[in-house]
Design a protein around this motif. Structure first.
Motif, PDB file in Angstrom:
ATOM      1  N   VAL A  40      19.334   3.140-106.628  1.00 30.45           N
ATOM      2  CA  VAL A  40      20.448   3.199-105.663  1.00 30.45           C
ATOM      3  C   VAL A  40      21.504   2.154-106.018  1.00 30.45           C
ATOM      4  O   VAL A  40      21.208   1.137-106.652  1.00 30.45           O
ATOM      5  N   TYR A  41      22.731   2.447-105.574  1.00 34.25           N
ATOM      6  CA  TYR A  41      23.833   1.498-105.718  1.00 34.25           C
ATOM      7  C   TYR A  41      24.035   0.746-104.399  1.00 34.25           C
ATOM      8  O   TYR A  41      24.042   1.365-103.332  1.00 34.25           O
ATOM      9  N   LEU A  57      22.839   6.905-103.583  1.00 32.66           N
ATOM     10  CA  LEU A  57      21.846   7.376-104.550  1.00 32.66           C
ATOM     11  C   LEU A  57      22.526   7.622-105.892  1.00 32.66           C
ATOM     12  O   LEU A  57      23.480   8.412-105.974  1.00 32.66           O
ATOM     13  N   ARG A  58      22.018   6.978-106.918  1.00 39.99           N
ATOM     14  CA  ARG A  58      22.667   7.114-108.223  1.00 39.99           C
ATOM     15  C   ARG A  58      22.644   8.551-108.714  1.00 39.99           C
ATOM     16  O   ARG A  58      23.587   9.011-109.359  1.00 39.99           O
ATOM     17  N   ASP A  59      21.581   9.286-108.403  1.00 42.31           N
ATOM     18  CA  ASP A  59      21.484  10.669-108.865  1.00 42.31           C
ATOM     19  C   ASP A  59      22.438  11.608-108.139  1.00 42.31           C
ATOM     20  O   ASP A  59      22.715  12.709-108.618  1.00 42.31           O
ATOM     21  N   HIS A 112      15.966  -0.708-107.501  1.00 41.64           N
ATOM     22  CA  HIS A 112      14.904   0.262-107.747  1.00 41.64           C
ATOM     23  C   HIS A 112      14.116   0.436-106.454  1.00 41.64           C
ATOM     24  O   HIS A 112      13.575  -0.531-105.901  1.00 41.64           O
ATOM     25  N   VAL A 113      14.056   1.663-105.971  1.00 39.60           N
ATOM     26  CA  VAL A 113      13.454   1.907-104.654  1.00 39.60           C
ATOM     27  C   VAL A 113      11.982   1.491-104.608  1.00 39.60           C
ATOM     28  O   VAL A 113      11.519   0.895-103.629  1.00 39.60           O
ATOM     29  N   GLN A 162      16.178  -8.792-107.442  1.00 37.74           N
ATOM     30  CA  GLN A 162      15.835  -7.506-108.055  1.00 37.74           C
ATOM     31  C   GLN A 162      17.061  -6.743-108.545  1.00 37.74           C
ATOM     32  O   GLN A 162      16.949  -5.854-109.380  1.00 37.74           O
ATOM     33  N   SER A 163      18.198  -7.047-107.990  1.00 33.38           N
ATOM     34  CA  SER A 163      19.392  -6.236-108.256  1.00 33.38           C
ATOM     35  C   SER A 163      19.896  -6.444-109.682  1.00 33.38           C
ATOM     36  O   SER A 163      19.715  -7.510-110.268  1.00 33.38           O
ATOM     37  N   ARG A 164      20.531  -5.418-110.198  1.00 34.06           N
ATOM     38  CA  ARG A 164      21.120  -5.480-111.539  1.00 34.06           C
ATOM     39  C   ARG A 164      22.595  -5.129-111.453  1.00 34.06           C
ATOM     40  O   ARG A 164      22.957  -4.074-110.918  1.00 34.06           O
ATOM     41  N   PRO A 165      23.460  -5.972-111.984  1.00 40.05           N
ATOM     42  CA  PRO A 165      24.899  -5.683-111.887  1.00 40.05           C
ATOM     43  C   PRO A 165      25.289  -4.502-112.773  1.00 40.05           C
ATOM     44  O   PRO A 165      24.823  -4.401-113.915  1.00 40.05           O
ATOM     45  N   VAL A 166      26.127  -3.622-112.239  1.00 40.33           N
ATOM     46  CA  VAL A 166      26.601  -2.498-113.058  1.00 40.33           C
ATOM     47  C   VAL A 166      28.121  -2.429-113.108  1.00 40.33           C
ATOM     48  O   VAL A 166      28.680  -1.741-113.965  1.00 40.33           O
ATOM     49  N   TRP A 167      28.789  -3.115-112.188  1.00 36.26           N
ATOM     50  CA  TRP A 167      30.251  -3.059-112.181  1.00 36.26           C
ATOM     51  C   TRP A 167      30.785  -4.270-111.421  1.00 36.26           C
ATOM     52  O   TRP A 167      30.198  -4.686-110.418  1.00 36.26           O
ATOM     53  N   GLN A 168      31.881  -4.824-111.926  1.00 37.76           N
ATOM     54  CA  GLN A 168      32.558  -5.907-111.204  1.00 37.76           C
ATOM     55  C   GLN A 168      34.054  -5.763-111.346  1.00 37.76           C
ATOM     56  O   GLN A 168      34.538  -5.351-112.396  1.00 37.76           O
TER      57      GLN A 168
END
Lengths: 167, 132
Positions: free
Chosen positions: B21-22, B56-58, B79-80, B125-131
């Protein structure tokens, strides 16, 4: 001009409540024209020797981060939270006998302020309430557990910051 | 980030463990300026939220998620399954197939210690994907 005659400085550009005037005396050290400015007629108070002997980059950075939240356009901290946080941090710095650990900060959803000291395996949070009738807390966390204490007295703050600093 | 008003989110079947998830970070102080990673402030619930809002990323393109809010500072993924390990649940929003809620994070005003602990765990736990 002497210190007794200039007991305040001004934090400009706080959208929620205009300019903020905060007692200057406990906040003198480490302040060097970064996130805020002094009223013009107080310039002579800032002799280079006054600042150079007490410059503390990590404390200064922490204070700058707290003030920066008040300068955000939306959802900043309340004036009570801002002034309380600044005074608590200044008093804390005066009372510890080790370098002030650099912290980050955030505004809480209700207008309070959280100040975060974090290192691997150990976290300390000063939770400053948004209003005078709400309680402040100190939160601590390590591998053995976590808890929030309803106590932001100077003695308790010093004790827990010492715990954090000597992890 | 705004979640759903109280009482409107779905309490149905939790999402599969493998779901990504975002989470949108709307304020500068949701990021740690030392690391540029999310800090626990980004995972504190507001009084009018039942849970923490995620996409939801999907089901939702990253830029569609960013465009859903007026001002987005950063986006991280979670990650859920790892949130389930914390005792949280993540349920889809039956009114919006792109959206879900992380449930089980208390309000700071109700339980500050648990709110800050879980906020720290989620930030870690979070992972950056955009800033921005």
């Amino acid at each position: 001009m002497n210190a007794a005659a200039t007991p305040y400085y001004e934090i400009p550009n706080c959208p929620t409540y205009g300019h903020v005037v905060v007692p200057m005396e406990p906040l003198l050290t480490g302040v060097q024209k970064k996130a805020w400015v002094l009223p013009g007629d107080y310039v002579e108070y800032w002799q280079p020797r006054d600042v150079a002997s007490a410059l503390d980059v990590d404390y200064d950075t922490t204070i700058s981060r707290v003030i920066a939240m008040a300068q955000e356009e939306e959802d900043g901290p309340t004036l009570h939270a801002l002034t309380t946080a600044l005074v608590l941090l200044a008093n804390l710095r005066d009372q510890i006998d080790f370098p002030f650990p650099r912290a980050t900060a955030s505004t809480t959803p209700d207008g309070g302020i959280h100040v975060y000291w974090e290192r691997p395996g150990r976290t300390l949070v000063l939770a400053v309430p948004p209003r005078q009738d709400a309680a402040g807390y100190i939160y601590h966390e390590d591998a053995t557990g976590h808890a929030a204490l309803r106590d932001t007295s100077p003695q308790t703050l010093v004790r827990w910051l010492t715990w954090f600093a000597y992890a | 980030m705004s979640g759903q008003p109280l009482g409107t989110s779905n309490q149905s079947t939790p999402l599969p463990c493998g779901t990504i998830v975002y989470r949108l970070i709307l304020r500068n102080d949701g990021l740690n300026p030392e690391t540029n990673r999310a800090q626990r402030a980004a995972f504190l619930r507001r009084d009018n939220e039942e849970g923490l809002s995620v996409f939801l990323r999907d089901k939702c393109d990253l830029h569609e998620a960013i465009g859903s809010m007026k001002k987005v500072r950063a986006v991280v993924t979670l990650h859920v399954g790892r949130m389930y390990d914390l005792g949280l649940s993540v349920v889809p929003d039956e009114n919006d197939p792109r959206h879900a809620e992380i449930l089980g994070v208390p309000l700071p005003s109700d339980d500050l210690s648990t709110a800050l602990y879980l906020g720290g765990q989620l930030a870690g736990q979070s992972r950056p994907v955009w800033q921005r």
